[in-house]
Design a protein around this motif. Structure first.
Motif, PDB file in Angstrom:
ATOM      1  N   VAL A 462       0.828  -1.208   0.000  1.00 13.21           N
ATOM      2  CA  VAL A 462       0.000   0.000   0.000  1.00 13.21           C
ATOM      3  C   VAL A 462       0.864   1.261   0.000  1.00 13.21           C
ATOM      4  N   GLN A 463       2.038   1.206   0.614  1.00 12.79           N
ATOM      5  CA  GLN A 463       2.938   2.355   0.636  1.00 12.79           C
ATOM      6  C   GLN A 463       3.306   2.780  -0.786  1.00 12.79           C
ATOM      7  N   LYS A 464       3.485   1.809  -1.656  1.00 20.52           N
ATOM      8  CA  LYS A 464       3.803   2.123  -3.049  1.00 20.52           C
ATOM      9  C   LYS A 464       2.669   2.922  -3.695  1.00 20.52           C
ATOM     10  N   LEU A 465       1.423   2.537  -3.394  1.00 23.87           N
ATOM     11  CA  LEU A 465       0.284   3.256  -3.955  1.00 23.87           C
ATOM     12  C   LEU A 465       0.190   4.668  -3.394  1.00 23.87           C
ATOM     13  N   GLU A 466       0.509   4.831  -2.123  1.00 26.45           N
ATOM     14  CA  GLU A 466       0.493   6.172  -1.534  1.00 26.45           C
ATOM     15  C   GLU A 466       1.502   7.071  -2.243  1.00 26.45           C
ATOM     16  N   GLU A 467       2.683   6.552  -2.506  1.00 29.77           N
ATOM     17  CA  GLU A 467       3.701   7.336  -3.218  1.00 29.77           C
ATOM     18  C   GLU A 467       3.227   7.695  -4.618  1.00 29.77           C
ATOM     19  N   TYR A 468       2.565   6.740  -5.278  1.00 33.00           N
ATOM     20  CA  TYR A 468       2.047   7.005  -6.617  1.00 33.00           C
ATOM     21  C   TYR A 468       0.983   8.106  -6.586  1.00 33.00           C
ATOM     22  N   LEU A 469       0.022   7.991  -5.694  1.00 34.41           N
ATOM     23  CA  LEU A 469      -1.060   8.984  -5.629  1.00 34.41           C
ATOM     24  C   LEU A 469      -0.538  10.356  -5.218  1.00 34.41           C
ATOM     25  N   ARG A 470       0.465  10.380  -4.339  1.00 31.39           N
ATOM     26  CA  ARG A 470       1.055  11.657  -3.935  1.00 31.39           C
ATOM     27  C   ARG A 470       1.770  12.343  -5.099  1.00 31.39           C
ATOM     28  N   GLY A 471       2.082  11.564  -6.136  1.00 32.70           N
ATOM     29  CA  GLY A 471       2.742  12.132  -7.292  1.00 32.70           C
ATOM     30  C   GLY A 471       1.851  13.028  -8.138  1.00 32.70           C
ATOM     31  N   TRP A 472       0.510  12.897  -7.981  1.00 34.65           N
ATOM     32  CA  TRP A 472      -0.371  13.770  -8.786  1.00 34.65           C
ATOM     33  C   TRP A 472      -1.603  14.244  -8.021  1.00 34.65           C
ATOM     34  N   MET A 473      -1.627  13.988  -6.734  1.00 34.38           N
ATOM     35  CA  MET A 473      -2.698  14.525  -5.900  1.00 34.38           C
ATOM     36  C   MET A 473      -2.092  15.402  -4.815  1.00 34.38           C
ATOM     37  N   ILE A 474      -2.742  16.490  -4.518  1.00 34.82           N
ATOM     38  CA  ILE A 474      -2.258  17.424  -3.494  1.00 34.82           C
ATOM     39  C   ILE A 474      -2.794  16.983  -2.135  1.00 34.82           C
TER      40      ILE A 474
END
Length: 474
Positions: A462-474
């Motif tokens: 899940v940490q990987k997904l958090e990093e991904y979403l943080r890449g284009w969500m504020i």
């Protein structure tokens, strides 16, 4: 139209850096005919002769010579003998060709290739003049193509017709400083043969619209808008390459020339229109579009923890970052209703977190799902629940399992719990995990608001997904 040069203004999504002067052509006498407005964004969907594109000085790159097409809608008389009025068809004669598309109420549309613009006379401004064409002239050309079959109609049964000039070209760029964009025919033009004009234009608009919406809502940074051109322009170039190749297969003149230009005609393997269309069906249907890695498309093709799984052997329907989430039959647990994966991926501006959570049969399975829920709750709290919907997809369920047995963190409501199972109401359901390339142990898939897979991770990543979403969500 004027765009501010102030970088701080351009970078502020709340600013209105564009000034436009609108002219009201139907303004009443003695009333102002122009109006000045300020805008955050401008989208030029104004066709092949786009004013927005020309105002920005964006060049169209591609063929130097355009081709002339005629299009006509009419109702054939019953005495017409061509046997395929109710089927999409291409018809090639010795020196001309056309495409037939059936319409409602017995009407048909014909697209007729009329040659290059060089064959047309010029008007007073030196532009190709199509005024000499008429519906009667188009029907005469069509009759010659259909021979020995007959085409009979009356001019009063012609509903609409046009003649237009189009080249196979792509705009040098699709955006200006993240504020002004061009979509559709304004940024790519091609022949009507592949039936892609409306399809690709709508896809341009969908790709851009959700990104602008995310910026305006404060969900994503301005940099998200860079992905519009990065994703859509390469596909437009691929489409033009297909259209150019397909046009050669469609055109009787081009096919004859190819044979003549090849020694003894040997080795000529140019497919006919149907074969060419089927060969490139991934492009013509749109399902074969594959966006490259970016902030919104993970470069990872599969979860690292599942990389060795035999279930991840790539197949035609495997979930893949950068490609559309494919349709596949599933069953909704709450009412055992069969539906497709697309049903839970509506275009409502939100992303989807598809949690392929594995089986829910035993108490151990419930314990496992509770662990997944805790990880998902942490992700939802950090990113914001309003930005996506969580959908649970189970591998198997017990006879007495209900959707309420699925932890709340893996479902949003009763409609968002599905199972990979056969349904008595559908002979197509079942086998989704295998077809989609999902291991039975499960994984999490992020589907972007436009239906494309953004990232994939194992249930313990899940940490990987958090990093991904943080890449284009504020």
């Amino acid at each position: 139209m004027a765009l501010s040069e102030d970088e701080s203004e351009l970078d502020n999504p709340e600013a209105y850096p564009i000034k436009l002067v609108l002219e009201h052509a139907a303004a009443a006498p003695e009333t102002p005919s122009t109006e000045a407005v300020r805008a955050k964004f401008v989208v030029g969907a104004d066709g092949a002769h786009s004013w927005v594109r020309r105002t920005l000085g964006i060049a169209m790159e591609g063929d130097s010579t355009s081709r002339v097409w005629g299009a006509i809608d009419f109702t054939p008389l019953p005495t017409s003998t061509f046997p395929d009025w109710r089927n999409v068809a291409t018809v090639n004669a010795r020196d001309a060709g056309l495409m037939l598309i059936p319409r409602e109420d017995g009407k048909v549309r014909l697209y007729i290739e009329l040659g290059t613009e060089d064959a047309l006379p010029r008007d007073a401004r030196g532009r190709p003049d199509t005024s000499g064409l008429s519906p009667a002239a188009l029907l005469d050309i069509a009759r010659a193509v259909f021979k020995p079959y007959t085409l009979e109609t009356r001019l009063e049964d012609v509903e609409w017709w046009t003649a237009y000039i189009v080249g196979q070209r792509v705009a040098a760029r699709f955006a200006e400083k993240r504020r002004i964009f061009i979509i559709g025919d304004a940024c790519h033009t091609h022949s009507p043969k592949g039936g892609q004009g409306m399809n690709v234009s709508i896809s341009d608009g969908h790709n851009l619209a959700w990104k602008i919406a995310h910026v305006l809502k404060g969900w994503s940074p301005m940099s998200l808008l860079d992905t519009y051109e990065a994703e859509r322009r390469p596909f437009a170039q691929e489409l033009i390459a297909f259209d150019r190749w397909y046009a050669e297969g469609f055109s009787a003149k081009a096919r004859a020339k190819l044979v003549a230009d090849t020694a003894d005609g040997a080795g000529v393997a140019l497919p006919g229109p149907l074969e060419a269309f089927l060969s490139f069906s991934a492009i013509t249907t749109g399902v074969g579009i594959h966006y490259g890695p970016s902030a919104i498309t993970s470069p990872h093709s599969q979860p690292e923890s599942n990389a060795e799984s035999e279930h991840h052997a790539p197949g035609p329907f495997a979930l893949t970052p950068g490609k559309r989430a494919p349709p596949h039959p599933l069953v909704r647990v709450a009412d055992r209703r069969p539906l497709t994966l697309q049903t839970v991926l509506p275009a409502d501006g939100r992303a989807r977190l598809l949690v392929f959570a594995g089986a829910l049969v035993s108490e151990d399975d419930k314990t496992c799902l509770s662990g997944i829920e805790r990880a998902m709750n942490g992700l939802v709290e950090k990113v914001g629940k309003e930005r996506f919907k969580v959908v649970g997809v189970l591998a198997r369920v017990g006879e007495t399992t209900t959707y309420l047995d699925v932890p709340a963190g893996i479902r949003e409501d009763w409609t968002s719990v599905l199972v990979d199972a056969a349904s008595p109401f559908s002979n197509e359901s079942g086998g989704a995990y295998a077809a989609l390339g999902v291991p039975e142990a499960g994984q999490i898939v992020v589907v972007r608001p436009d239906g494309y897979v953004g990232a994939m991770a194992g249930l313990d990543e899940v940490q990987k997904l958090e990093e991904y979403l943080r890449g284009w969500m504020i």
